[in-house]
Design a protein around this motif. Structure first.
Motif, mmCIF file in Angstrom:
data_model
loop_
_atom_site.group_PDB
_atom_site.id
_atom_site.type_symbol
_atom_site.label_atom_id
_atom_site.label_comp_id
_atom_site.label_asym_id
_atom_site.label_seq_id
_atom_site.Cartn_x
_atom_site.Cartn_y
_atom_site.Cartn_z
ATOM 1 N N THR A 55 0.816 -1.214 0.000
ATOM 2 C CA THR A 55 0.000 0.000 0.000
ATOM 3 C C THR A 55 0.850 1.263 0.000
ATOM 4 O O THR A 55 0.331 2.354 -0.221
ATOM 5 C CB THR A 55 -0.914 0.046 1.240
ATOM 6 N N CYS A 79 -5.494 -1.671 0.891
ATOM 7 C CA CYS A 79 -5.616 -2.544 2.057
ATOM 8 C C CYS A 79 -6.361 -3.838 1.761
ATOM 9 O O CYS A 79 -6.411 -4.723 2.619
ATOM 10 C CB CYS A 79 -6.301 -1.791 3.192
ATOM 11 N N MET A 90 -10.492 -4.803 9.693
ATOM 12 C CA MET A 90 -9.268 -4.014 9.677
ATOM 13 C C MET A 90 -8.978 -3.497 11.089
ATOM 14 O O MET A 90 -9.890 -3.358 11.910
ATOM 15 C CB MET A 90 -9.428 -2.871 8.682
ATOM 16 N N GLY A 143 -1.778 -1.992 6.795
ATOM 17 C CA GLY A 143 -1.987 -2.106 5.359
ATOM 18 C C GLY A 143 -2.793 -3.327 4.986
ATOM 19 O O GLY A 143 -3.858 -3.581 5.549
#
Length: 347
Positions: free
Chosen positions: A82, A114, A265, A299
């Motif tokens: 990323t 991501c 995430m 990332g």
């Protein structure tokens, strides 16, 4: 997409020994105290001057060793990133080819933000299924955000940047887990969310412009689109999340309540709860937020790092299902379901 006879035989992770706490970042003036109180994050993994490709090599070596396979067994290498990896114009996967897998392996870099590992999973599964005799693929993600044009403490709304690398070995011939489904969709009308009002040319990095998704997000909401359109685009992202999860669960033959753990995430507590766990009607105890809050948003590695952590701490066992879920610029939305078949010896 639904996959049969596609397995994960090895997982690798590289996390720097140095973790900078949020308390220290606030004391140093790097991270606003109000953000720390709001988001309840604990710290960020910081790699210092360790290059991202070097971290990737460590994670890949671990995954390959754990898989019990030799580098000669590999048919594909996919490298997700990323942020900048090294000299401009140089492909970071070539570093792994030189030091680990050799030059006969088809290799390329994936720049899908991501969600890079989700795209890698789908591409690798299709590649292995595309011709007889193909055995295994190595999927790697790595980023080091400690550069002058990136401020890890103000990277984006509700998260801070952590440095790490992760790797998976995907096979057609058995492993400790089976990949049952990978799904991705794009909310194209939200494309400007990660671009803001920044010009396309010259690219920001070529003129020394700092990168901040937080600033671009705010521009998107305040300047780029009328308020109603922006709100609709953000709503469509959440709806897309629900759709890819429903599709992945349906293709896997399970329901949300059957999930043992969910890896979103490494965002703030309220984002993980509101955007992910509440949507699934599952408690935060089934999320991986407790681990993610200690290392930062790494990332494309977040979900694989969570998988490695759950395996190494005995929190996943045979029969368990894990959902991986994420978003990336574009705006892409992805999900994947894996079923644990056996406890790997290295866990």
């Amino acid at each position: 997409m639904q996959w049969a006879d596609t397995y994960i035989s090895g997982v690798g992770a590289f996390l720097p020994r140095t973790v900078v706490s949020v308390e220290k970042a606030v004391a140093k003036g790097w991270y606003p105290a109000e953000e720390a109180e709001l988001h309840n994050l604990a710290g960020a993994a910081v790699a210092g001057d360790v290059p991202a490709p070097e971290m990737a090599l460590h994670a890949a070596q671990s995954a390959l060793k754990r898989s019990g396979r030799a580098a000669a067994d590999l048919d594909l290498l996919l490298y997700a990133s990323t942020w900048h990896q090294g000299p401009d114009g140089w492909p970071p996967h070539s570093y792994l080819q030189r030091h680990l897998v050799g030059g006969d392996v088809l290799a390329t870099e994936i720049r899908q933000g991501c969600n890079g590992m989700f795209i890698a999973l789908e591409l690798a599964a299709g590649y292995l299924d595309g011709a007889p005799g193909r055995q295994a693929a190595l999927l790697v993600a790595s980023d080091n955000y400690g550069t002058p044009l990136m401020d890890r403490w103000r990277m984006g709304p509700g998260y801070i940047g952590g440095d790490a690398a992760s790797a998976l070995v995907l096979t057609r011939e058995g492993g400790f887990a089976r990949l049952t489904s990978v799904c991705t969709t794009t909310v194209a009308e939200a494309e400007e969310l990660h671009r803001g009002s920044e010009p396309l040319f010259p690219p920001g990095v070529t003129v020394g412009r700092r990168m901040s998704f937080a600033a671009r997000n705010e521009q998107f909401r305040q300047q780029v689109m009328p308020k109603g359109e922006a709100t609709a685009a953000l709503f469509n992202i959440q709806r897309a999340l629900m759709e890819v999860v429903e599709r992945a669960l349906d293709e896997s033959g399970i329901e949300a309540r059957d999930l043992t753990r969910v890896a979103f995430m490494n965002y703030s507590e309220e984002i993980v709860e509101q955007r992910c766990m509440a949507m699934l009607d599952l408690p935060m105890s089934r999320s991986t937020w407790d681990h993610g809050r200690t290392i930062g948003h790494c990332g494309a590695s977040d979900q694989v790092l969570s998988l490695d952590h759950l395996l190494m701490t005995g929190q996943l066992g045979p029969g368990d299902h894990m959902l991986m879920l994420g978003t990336g610029p574009g705006v892409t939305v992805s999900s994947a379901v894996i079923k644990i078949i056996d406890t790997p010896q290295w866990a």
